[in-house]
Scaffold this motif. Structure first.
Motif, short mmCIF file in Angstrom:
data_model
loop_
_atom_site.label_atom_id
_atom_site.label_comp_id
_atom_site.label_asym_id
_atom_site.label_seq_id
_atom_site.Cartn_x
_atom_site.Cartn_y
_atom_site.Cartn_z
N ARG A 156 1.84 -1.15 -8.88
CA ARG A 156 2.82 -0.41 -8.09
C ARG A 156 2.15 0.33 -6.93
O ARG A 156 1.34 1.23 -7.14
CB ARG A 156 3.57 0.57 -8.97
CG ARG A 156 4.66 1.35 -8.24
CD ARG A 156 5.44 2.21 -9.21
NE ARG A 156 6.45 3.00 -8.52
CZ ARG A 156 7.31 3.81 -9.13
NH1 ARG A 156 7.30 3.90 -10.45
NH2 ARG A 156 8.18 4.51 -8.42
N GLY A 157 2.48 -0.07 -5.72
CA GLY A 157 1.93 0.56 -4.53
C GLY A 157 0.44 0.40 -4.39
O GLY A 157 -0.19 1.10 -3.59
N GLY A 158 -0.16 -0.49 -5.17
CA GLY A 158 -1.61 -0.66 -5.14
C GLY A 158 -2.37 0.47 -5.82
O GLY A 158 -3.56 0.66 -5.57
N ALA A 159 -1.70 1.18 -6.73
CA ALA A 159 -2.29 2.37 -7.34
C ALA A 159 -3.53 2.07 -8.17
O ALA A 159 -4.35 2.96 -8.42
CB ALA A 159 -1.24 3.08 -8.20
N SER B 238 2.82 -8.23 -10.53
CA SER B 238 2.32 -7.16 -11.40
C SER B 238 3.46 -6.33 -11.98
O SER B 238 3.31 -5.73 -13.05
CB SER B 238 1.35 -6.26 -10.65
OG SER B 238 2.00 -5.62 -9.55
N LYS B 239 4.61 -6.29 -11.33
CA LYS B 239 5.74 -5.49 -11.82
C LYS B 239 6.19 -5.95 -13.20
O LYS B 239 6.71 -5.15 -13.99
CB LYS B 239 6.91 -5.54 -10.84
CG LYS B 239 8.13 -4.72 -11.29
CD LYS B 239 9.21 -4.65 -10.23
CE LYS B 239 10.48 -3.97 -10.75
NZ LYS B 239 10.24 -2.60 -11.22
N VAL C 281 0.88 -1.16 0.00
CA VAL C 281 0.00 0.00 0.00
C VAL C 281 0.92 1.21 0.00
O VAL C 281 1.41 1.63 1.04
CB VAL C 281 -0.94 0.00 1.21
CG1 VAL C 281 -1.85 1.22 1.18
CG2 VAL C 281 -1.76 -1.29 1.25
N GLY C 282 1.21 1.72 -1.18
CA GLY C 282 2.28 2.70 -1.31
C GLY C 282 3.59 2.02 -0.99
O GLY C 282 3.98 1.04 -1.64
N ASP C 283 4.29 2.51 0.05
CA ASP C 283 5.53 1.88 0.49
C ASP C 283 5.37 1.13 1.80
O ASP C 283 6.36 0.67 2.38
CB ASP C 283 6.64 2.93 0.61
CG ASP C 283 7.21 3.32 -0.74
OD1 ASP C 283 7.58 2.40 -1.50
OD2 ASP C 283 7.25 4.51 -1.06
N THR C 284 4.13 1.00 2.26
CA THR C 284 3.85 0.15 3.42
C THR C 284 3.56 -1.26 2.93
O THR C 284 2.78 -1.45 2.00
CB THR C 284 2.67 0.70 4.23
OG1 THR C 284 2.99 2.00 4.71
CG2 THR C 284 2.35 -0.21 5.40
#
Length: 677
Positions: free
Chosen positions: A184-187, A336-337, A127-130
């Protein structure tokens, strides 16, 4: 290993959660833009990386790095110490990855269930960087999972925090957990929630039945900032969300059993729902769940996190032993990356444990990626015209029950001298070879060329049959004929071509299927061509199959097929029409043709004594317009009738017919051996 005596594969049963009733805190998920996944191609082997371990659930953080957790290995620091669980930071691209282990062992989770259990990572989400990591207690024999919890890291996996007093999930309920991967980061997440999938009982088939085999996938969601707050979790009920875990209902249920019986002593009678991953593909607006069995990958798709889920791929790698050029794996995920810009090309991560039965050592006990291409369904009607083209060369994906070599390239290479088998150690009740397309095509002919034949197998018992795919389901075609006649035993011969014809089908998949013969239950192939040509189907009324007949009927008379009654012009069967009535009655069939081409149609007809002169008619029409015809009356035996027509411009099908105007007396005709050339 679990053994079973089932001899048939059970059908798929999916959860009924096709509709979603929004609760007050819900937001809509992305709406599907395509008709679903049309074809799937996954490589038979992967690309290794300098790492050690298995499972590797991962997430793509906001800092553009990939993080993954492994079980039982050193992670990406091969000069470090072994640990039962480790987290690594990964950079690079498939085939050129590097990384470092950043935390492991007691830094990453607790063991709640005492002796006989170990820590295993099952899911990771950024979640972002968490970062959040799901860790379960797995029995040392891999056969039950009683507890699981969620860890949190705010420093890119270097340190982790969790409630060390108790697990978040216990009693074998929702204890194998993975998360929807929204990039990326759950965006790409559709709303403010983290979506988590869970299994009860075990992470895969429980070989010794310590607990029930998982056959259903459940879904929960939790606000992004409250992932470790068990009280904030809500579970999908089939119509909304409930904070009570007992209210949960499956979003997917699949009760199939694969490899019901094997010749050897390896695992059998396997359930198909296992620990995997769900990845959202924004270009296709599809969620893909990657599951597996001991010998197969089992993939599903859905337009929403909760369904309806549809099974679209079973990649069968065959029974053990595997080789370095063909192997499956477990803990299957799609990071996903590594989903490519085309939205169709991506990479599957899967591992093979050196302690298992694969027989390929430690070569794939690492973060191991293989290419997967998912092509969307075009969702448009077929538009191809009849001609000599082999449709196996027009974007087709070759399919089979399994492959001994791991490659089906020889099926459409134009050569009829090679051989591929589906020898796979299973005592199987079906063997097939075919193609799928992302778009629909019209087809009416399959040319199947066998491969090598021996006492162990390589042929079909009985005759092979053609099935076509409609809405993801395989349906047998009616009125099939095969030439030359298929003997149904080893005398079918090696590298022998059998042409199967049938009424025109508009489909996105076709296969030749049958009961494999021999002492090891397998068939072989060297070439398989699929065509749409100008031909009559079942001109001699000898066709078999459970689908629609080739010949249709117009009028009020009785009609049908005489089977083995001695009335045929040739072969065993013939068509007939009979009544004591008035009016026109006829058997007819629509035939694909090329505009401007000239065709000659023929038929053999026998008519009863009560048919007046010129009241019988054999002919060709385009729509309702007659192009050519021959009349006939009473006869004393079969008479051949023939007409020649030039196809008008922009006409792509003609109708051949044979019938009569009934004189209100007992009158009949018998018809046989229709031809077109």
């Amino acid at each position: 290993m679990k053994r079973g005596a089932l001899l048939a594969v059970l059908p798929l049963v999916f959860g009924s959660a096709a509709l979603f009733t929004q609760s007050s805190d819900s937001s809509p998920a992305p709406v599907a833009a395509s008709a679903g996944i049309g074809t799937a191609q996954v490589e038979s082997k992967g690309r290794p990386s300098p790492s050690d371990g298995d499972l590797w659930p991962s997430c793509w953080a906001g800092n553009d790095k990939l993080y993954a957790a492994n079980g039982d290995g050193k992670g990406f620091s091969l000069d470090g110490d072994f640990a039962d669980i480790a987290v690594s930071e990964i950079t690079g691209t498939p085939g050129n990855l590097s990384g470092a282990t950043i935390s492991k062992g007691n830094q990453v989770g607790s063991i709640w269930s005492g002796a006989g259990y170990n820590r295993k990572p099952t899911g990771m989400v950024c979640v972002g960087d968490t970062m959040y990591l799901a860790v379960q207690d797995l029995a040392l024999d891999f056969n039950d999972v009683p507890a699981a919890t969620i860890l949190k890291s705010t420093d890119h996996g270097r340190t982790w925090t969790w409630d060390k007093s108790k697990p978040m999930f216990a009693d074998h309920v929702f204890t194998t957990i993975w998360f929807a991967d929204f990039g990326r980061g759950g965006a790409l997440a559709p709303d403010g929630y983290v979506y988590a999938y869970g299994l009860d009982g075990n992470w895969r088939d429980s070989f010794d039945d310590t607990v029930a085999d998982p056959q259903s996938v459940f879904l929960a969601r939790v606000p992004r900032g409250s992932v470790q707050d068990r009280g904030a979790w809500k579970f999908y009920t089939g119509a909304g969300w409930s904070s009570k875990i007992a209210d949960r209902r499956p979003v997917l249920t699949d009760t199939r059993r694969l490899y019901a019986q094997t010749y050897g002593t390896n695992a059998s009678n396997l359930s198909v729902i296992s620990q995997g991953g769900v990845t959202y593909l924004p270009a296709q607006k599809r969620y893909v769940y990657t599951s597996w069995t001991e010998y197969t990958f089992e993939f599903y798709e859905s337009p929403t996190p909760w369904g309806p889920w549809k099974h679209f791929l079973s990649k069968d790698f065959g029974g053990y032993p595997w080789s370095t050029s063909k192997y499956g794996g477990y803990g299957v995920t799609i990071p996903s990356k590594f989903v490519q810009p085309d939205g169709e090309t991506m990479y599957v991560q899967a591992n093979v444990c050196p302690c298992g039965g694969g027989g390929i050592g430690t070569s794939v006990y690492n973060f191991n990626l293989r290419k997967l291409v998912l092509t969307p369904s075009a969702g448009t009607p077929a538009s191809n015209l009849p001609g000599p083209e082999n449709l196996a060369t027009t974007g087709a994906v070759a399919i089979s029950k399994s492959t001994q070599s791991g490659s089906l390239a020889l099926m459409n290479d134009g050569a009829r001298t090679g051989s591929e088998s589906d020898f796979d150690d299973e005592v199987k009740g079906a063997s097939w070879w075919g193609y799928e397309w992302p778009a629909k095509y019209k087809v009416n002919t399959v040319e199947f060329t066998s491969g090598a034949v021996s006492a162990e197998g390589g042929y079909f018992t009985g005759r092979p049959r053609v099935q076509v795919r409609h809405n993801g389901q395989w349906i047998e075609v009616g009125s099939q004929t095969v030439s030359p006649a298929y003997p149904g035993d080893a005398s079918a011969g090696a590298n022998t071509t059998y042409t199967i014809t049938f009424p025109v089908q508009e489909t996105d998949g076709v296969r030749v299927i049958g009961l494999p013969g021999g002492t090891r239950s397998y068939s072989t192939v060297s070439e398989l061509a699929v065509r749409y040509v100008s031909q009559l189907a079942d001109g001699g009324f000898e066709g078999t199959g459970g689908g629609k007949p080739a010949w249709l009927f117009e009028g009020t008379a009785a009609n049908g097929v005489d089977r083995g009654l001695g009335f045929a012009h040739s072969g065993a069967n013939n068509g007939w029409i009979r009544c004591t009535c008035t009016g026109w009655s006829a058997l007819y069939q629509t035939v694909p043709v090329v505009p401007g081409a000239t065709y000659t149609f023929g038929a053999w007809v026998n008519a009863s004594a009560n048919l007046p002169a010129d009241q019988g008619r054999f002919g060709i029409r385009a729509g309702t317009q007659d192009l050519a015809s021959k009349t006939f009356g009473a006869g004393t035996g079969y008479v051949h009738h023939e007409v020649t027509v030039k196809v008008p411009p922009d006409v792509h099908e003609l109708t051949v017919y044979a019938g009569f105007n009934a004189p209100n007396k007992d009158t009949w005709i018998q018809v046989d051996d229709f031809t077109v050339s």
